[in-house]
Structure formats: structure tokens, C-alpha cells
Design an enzyme around this catalytic site. Structure first.
Site, short mmCIF file in Angstrom:
data_model
loop_
_atom_site.label_atom_id
_atom_site.label_comp_id
_atom_site.label_asym_id
_atom_site.label_seq_id
_atom_site.Cartn_x
_atom_site.Cartn_y
_atom_site.Cartn_z
N ARG A 54 0.86 -1.19 0.00
CA ARG A 54 0.00 0.00 0.00
C ARG A 54 0.90 1.24 0.00
NH1 ARG A 54 1.76 1.80 4.03
NH2 ARG A 54 0.66 3.74 3.64
N GLY A 55 0.26 2.41 -0.13
CA GLY A 55 1.04 3.64 -0.27
C GLY A 55 1.22 3.90 -1.76
N ALA A 56 0.94 5.14 -2.20
CA ALA A 56 0.86 5.41 -3.64
C ALA A 56 2.11 4.99 -4.42
CB ALA A 56 0.54 6.90 -3.85
N ARG A 96 -6.84 -0.65 -7.48
CA ARG A 96 -7.26 0.46 -6.59
C ARG A 96 -7.40 1.72 -7.45
NH1 ARG A 96 -4.32 1.12 -0.89
NH2 ARG A 96 -6.29 2.16 -0.37
N GLN A 205 -2.71 2.60 9.75
CA GLN A 205 -1.38 2.76 9.14
C GLN A 205 -0.47 3.57 10.07
OE1 GLN A 205 -4.27 3.24 7.50
NE2 GLN A 205 -4.11 2.74 5.32
N ASP A 246 -1.88 10.85 -2.58
CA ASP A 246 -2.19 9.78 -3.53
C ASP A 246 -2.43 10.32 -4.93
OD1 ASP A 246 -2.93 8.57 -0.78
OD2 ASP A 246 -2.70 6.90 -2.19
N LYS A 257 -5.00 10.09 2.43
CA LYS A 257 -5.76 9.26 3.36
C LYS A 257 -6.87 10.04 4.05
CE LYS A 257 -5.48 5.79 3.88
NZ LYS A 257 -6.40 4.89 3.12
O1 MRU Z 1 -4.73 3.25 1.74
P1 MRU Z 1 -3.25 3.48 1.74
O2 MRU Z 1 -2.57 2.98 2.97
O3 MRU Z 1 -2.60 2.99 0.47
O4 MRU Z 1 -3.11 5.07 1.74
C1 MRU Z 1 -1.83 5.64 1.74
C2 MRU Z 1 -1.82 7.10 1.86
O5 MRU Z 1 -2.83 7.75 1.89
C3 MRU Z 1 -0.48 7.77 1.85
O6 MRU Z 1 -0.50 8.95 2.59
C4 MRU Z 1 -0.08 8.09 0.40
O7 MRU Z 1 -0.24 6.99 -0.42
C5 MRU Z 1 1.33 8.55 0.31
S1 MRU Z 1 2.49 7.26 0.65
C6 MRU Z 1 4.03 7.90 0.37
#
Ligand code: MRU
Length: 358
Positions: A54-56, A96, A205, A246, A257
Site C-alpha cells: 500500500r502507499g501510492a 485500486r 497505518q 495519492d 488518506k
Molecule cells: O490506503 P493506503 O494505505 O494505500 O493510503 C496511503 C496514503 O494515503 C499515503 O498517505 C499516500 O499513499 C502517500 S504514501 C508515500
């Protein structure tokens, strides 16, 4: 600073070796460190959907490797293997909806596929492109960490108490993080007194991943309920809110998020600065504003259950997992191409014309 940051790197979540993609399962951290191996695009897509990864930026990197894996499988079967890859692009794109890094990485793989020459080995080319996407994200993290730390010093040189949301660290990227990378660099430069980490309901998270990453490195961290954030800004001397993104649109609106928007509103009220840290692969110039960003909604049981046990009433729940912070609540967007202060459409367009700073 670059060498000190690299020396501080402890965690990684994505590993490409032995003809497979290995992902650290983020659903069970910090209690278990379990790695899974993936050899198909469908497997990688499911890992993204179910949030093993997870994480963009990490989602984009995993998808790129997913295409390299799919190409291998299709090529072995013969025929129009490149044509058949369309299905794999689609499976990965449907995993996603909100993080644009996913589509950015898939487009890069698609472009490279279209440019393969007769004298090149297609599988090696696609693998090299995925590795390049991975490595360039790591480089971007290093550049943004330094730029963000410099920005903090420029505005408030003394010790900082910062608030962050979700997880934007090594687990979410190809390096050691975006917002968390800035916090790491600022800590190495002696500027961080304490980090408050929003627990980040419902996936936690913050309390599971961010707190684990920071505690492992000896960076002082305290977890708080998301709903405590405004109270913290009022009572704990928070100087910066530092978050990731994201998707950032052409006018500087930021999807991140769920809960980020209310942090920005509270920060504006309390005179707390608000920094967004994201690589340019998170910027979607095709969308004019945040109103156009598809916001993922996940199952209601993620809200109504804790550890697989029902804790909420037997009703429906609304579970959007991202929100959009309007550009006018943002003090700075830090990217590897430079910093945009008080973002707007003209400044974002100028930024995107620049070269990367590394
Ligand atoms: O649902 P997630 O855990 O994938 O959401 C992640 C976030 O919102 C992060 O803040 C974003 O992806 C930046 S990660 C460097």
C-alpha cells in the site's frame, strides 16, 4: 545528508529477486514480518487490492513489476504475447482507483513496451523499466527529504513538534518515504523534538506502520487518535503537519488518506503549517481539480470490525478511504522537482516543466 539518510535506511517492503516480486505483508505488521512471493499480474493486483502492499508510490512500483512478470508468462506461451498483455494492464489498473502512481507506472510500462526495438530482449527491457521506476522513486525520496528539511529550517529553525497521518515511509515507497522521509531528514539534522502519528482509522497505518518505522530508528513518536489532532495543535505546540499524497491535481488539490482534509482545516485555524510531500509521479495534470479524483470506498466491515471481530451495530457504514484537501489550505507541496509554496494552477504547471533535481 544523502549518505546519512541512506545509512539510516532499515526497512524495505518491495524486493525483486529470483524471478519473483516479494512483498512484505503490511496487513500483519508490526506483529509479524511475513513476505509473500508473486509471479503473476493477477497475484500482484490482488496484493494491491487487499493492501499487502500500500502507499501510492509502492503501489505503482509493484504494478510495474506485475507487468514484467506478466510479460514473462505471456512470452513463454508464444503468439501475440504483447497484445495479450493488455489484459494484465487492465487487471492491475482495476486494483485500486485513487493513487495515480499506479496508472503512471502502468503508462510508463506501456510506453516502453511500444518502443521495444527488434534487437532488444523484450523481457529484459520491461524488467529494467520496472527496476528503473523503483530506483527513481528511491532517488526522489532522497531529494524530497532534503528539500523538506530545508523548508522547515527556513521557516522555523528551532525544534519542531510535527504531526503526520497514515504511513508515508519505507513501507509506502521505493525508498524511505515522502513525508516520513522529510521527518527522518529533519530528525538527522536535530530539528525534531517529537512526532505525533495519527492512528489513521480504520486501517491503523499510523499506529501499526508509522509508529513502528519511527520507533525502530529511535525517532520520538507518540500515537494519537485521529480525533485528537485539533486538540494537539492547540495544546502541544505542533509547528507542522507533514503528509503524503495519492493524487495531486493541476490546481494543487491533494487527495490523501481520509482525515487529511480535516487536519488541513484545523491547521489553518491554529496557524500550523501544512506540508504535502510527494514525487511528481503523484501529480495528475490531466485533472483540473480534486473534484475529479475517484475516491475509493472500501467495505463497511473495515469500520465495523476490529481484528475480525464485530464491534459496531449491525448497520451499514460509509467508508471512503481518501479525501481531498483544497490547494488553498496547503502551505507547500514538496516534490523531487522542487517546492511549490501556496500552490495554484500556474505554479503547478511551472513545476511540471522543471527537470528532476537529482
Ligand atoms: O490506503 P493506503 O494505505 O494505500 O493510503 C496511503 C496514503 O494515503 C499515503 O498517505 C499516500 O499513499 C502517500 S504514501 C508515500
Amino acid at each position: 545528508m544523502r549518505d546519512r539518510l541512506l545509512a539510516a535506511e532499515k526497512v524495505k517492503a518491495i524486493d525483486w529477486r529470483d524471478d519473483a516480486l516479494y512483498l512484505l505483508d503490511q496487513r500483519v505488521l508490526p506483529f509479524e514480518e511475513t513476505w509473500h512471493a508473486y509471479t503473476t499480474a493477477a497475484g500482484v493486483a490482488e496484493a494491491i487490492r487487499s493492501m499487502v502492499v500500500r502507499g501510492a508510490p509502492a503501489i505503482g512500483i509493484a504494478a510495474a513489476y506485475g507487468i514484467a512478470l506478466a510479460a514473462r508468462e505471456r512470452f513463454a506461451k508464444g503468439g501475440d504475447w504483447a497484445g495479450a498483455l493488455v489484459q494484465d494492464f487492465e487487471v492491475l489498473a482495476n486494483s485500486r482507483p485513487t493513487a495515480v502512481n499506479l496508472f503512471w507506472a502502468l503508462n510508463r510500462m506501456r510506453d516502453r513496451l511500444a518502443r521495444i526495438k527488434n534487437n532488444e530482449s523484450p523481457l529484459a527491457v520491461l524488467e529494467a523499466e520496472a527496476v528503473a521506476i523503483h530506483l527513481s522513486d528511491r532517488e526522489a525520496n532522497l531529494t524530497m527529504a532534503q528539500l523538506g528539511a530545508d523548508l522547515i529550517r527556513k521557516h522555523q529553525g528551532n525544534l519542531q513538534t510535527v504531526l503526520t497521518h497514515c504511513n508515508t515511509g519505507a513501507l509506502a515507497t521505493g525508498g524511505f518515504g515522502t513525508a516520513l522521509g522529510v521527518i527522518r531528514a529533519a530528525h538527522l539534522e536535530g530539528m525534531i523534538e517529537r512526532v505525533y502519528a495519527d492512528e489513521t482509522r480504520p486501517w491503523l497505518q499510523g499506529s501499526r506502520l508509522t509508529a513502528w518505522e519511527l520507533a525502530n530508528e529511535g525517532i520520538p513518536v507518540t500515537v494519537n487518535a485521529d480525533s485528537a489532532a485539533a486538540h494537539l495543535m492547540k495544546t502541544k505546540g505542533i509547528t507542522w503537519v507533514i503528509v503524503g499524497a495519492d493524487r495531486i491535481t493541476a490546481n494543487g488539490d491533494v487527495a490523501n488518506k481520509i482525515g487529511t482534509y480535516q487536519l488541513a482545516v484545523a491547521a489553518m485555524h491554529h496557524g500550523v503549517r501544512f506540508m504535502v510531500v510527494a514525487p511528481s509521479s503523484t501529480i495528475d495534470m490531466a485533472l483540473a481539480s480534486g473534484d475529479d479524483i475517484p475516491i475509493e470506498e472500501r467495505e463497511s466491515r473495515e469500520l465495523l470490525e476490529l481484528g475480525g471481530k464485530r464491534v459496531g451495530a449491525d448497520v451499514d457504514a460509509f467508508n471512503p478511504v481518501f479525501d481531498v484537501t483544497p490547494a488553498d489550505l496547503i502551505d507547500a507541496i514538496v516534490t523531487e522537482k522542487g517546492i511549490v509554496e501556496r500552490p495554484d494552477t500556474a505554479k503547478m504547471a511551472l513545476l511540471m516543466c522543471r527537470k528532476r533535481l537529482h
